[in-house]
Design a protein around this motif. Sequence first.
Motif, PDB file in Angstrom:
ATOM      1  N   GLY A 159       1.542   3.263   8.082  1.00  0.00           N
ATOM      2  CA  GLY A 159       2.972   3.132   7.834  1.00  0.00           C
ATOM      3  C   GLY A 159       3.737   4.429   7.790  1.00  0.00           C
ATOM      4  N   SER A 164       7.596   0.545   3.249  1.00  0.00           N
ATOM      5  CA  SER A 164       7.440   0.120   4.643  1.00  0.00           C
ATOM      6  C   SER A 164       8.759   0.027   5.398  1.00  0.00           C
ATOM      7  N   GLN A 224       8.690  -1.477  11.226  1.00  0.00           N
ATOM      8  CA  GLN A 224       7.759  -0.492  11.751  1.00  0.00           C
ATOM      9  C   GLN A 224       7.531  -0.728  13.234  1.00  0.00           C
TER      10      GLN A 224
END
Length: 392
Positions: free
Chosen positions: A127, A157, A104
């Motif tokens: 997320g 994720s 991320q």
Amino acid sequence: MSRARSRLVPLLLVGAILASACTKATEQAPPTSTPTSSPPALGPAEVRLDQVAVLDQPLALAVRPGDPALYVAEKVGRVVALREGADPAVVLDLSAQVSLGGEQGLLGLAFSPDGSFLYVDYTDTDGNTHVAEFAVSGGKIDPTTQRDVLFVQQPFSNHNGGGLAFGPDGYLYVALGDGGSAGDPNGNGQSLSTLLGKILRISPRPSKGQPYGIPPDNPFVGVAGARPEIWAYGLRNPFRFSFDRLTGDLWIGDVGQDAWEEVDFEPAGSTGGLNFGWNLFEGSHPFESSAGSSPETVPPVYEYSHSDGGCVVTGGYVYGGKDIPALAGAYVFADFCLGRLDALRVSASGKPQVVELGPVVENIASFGEDATGELYALSLSGPVYRLAPAGT
């Protein structure tokens, strides 16, 4: 018989390796997946690396028309301008909005062809994926003009994609992974009803009361049950893709599952709608038991196994600069774990040739291209390097 290949590029695990991309609704056969010209064979083309900066997890690079600066996205949420003779300068700070899990962060950026807008791709604190727009006025990015162009909810994720690029047609292309976990448990890569596991093609300015427009010649416009934003599908994590600045061809680095990494190709002039195979195939190898009866898919132009220590393909660019003539027309890419820089040419018959360029970049997460076609390599460990001819 079905042809196959594809997997989505995982994003980056800080200081380590990264985690881990329906049938087409038209009757036309897919375009060829190999270049139609016959480029010369690659000869020796060793390069050296000139360090231009050390940043905080640099992850993407873009240039603005008419502006000599290099703009670099840091995973932590900042955009930094690199100008000759000056220290790196933060020109946009989104760190309060960005999540910082392994795959991320602030993942991509691109300027509009006229330089009046900056577009960024990031995962928010929940997320989920945002593509946001900022106006550029007087050469400065105005943070008060932030506008959400695209929002995509992420089920896991990892496999967020994140690449952004304007094509030769002036439209914005957006890479989205299959949503994560492993093996594409929700079947997103092959589903035309979701944006996950795709490369999208949109007009990013507001249109007809919506935050973005749909190009009327997108391949799935008017197809029942299909998202009209979709340009290509069957991808696992096309984290980095690029257009050849001279030909307009599209090159995609799509990260594999456990065994194979791949490079995909779409020729300029394609009408889109190509199925690159995930999760029916990993590379050209069946992944799902149903692969043998799958719809027609496009195989990679190059694939390599994890047997020599590779783990995640880092897609790059076709070299279009002047400084390294031996690389002209070659696709430069790398693997995150191996770190070495490679150059690829593919013959009209589909035969790939790969040569090693010499340097090794630890934790190589991305490449960049400046206004003259010279290439840069970005390491999550901090350095930003310019590729230069060896021996000069």
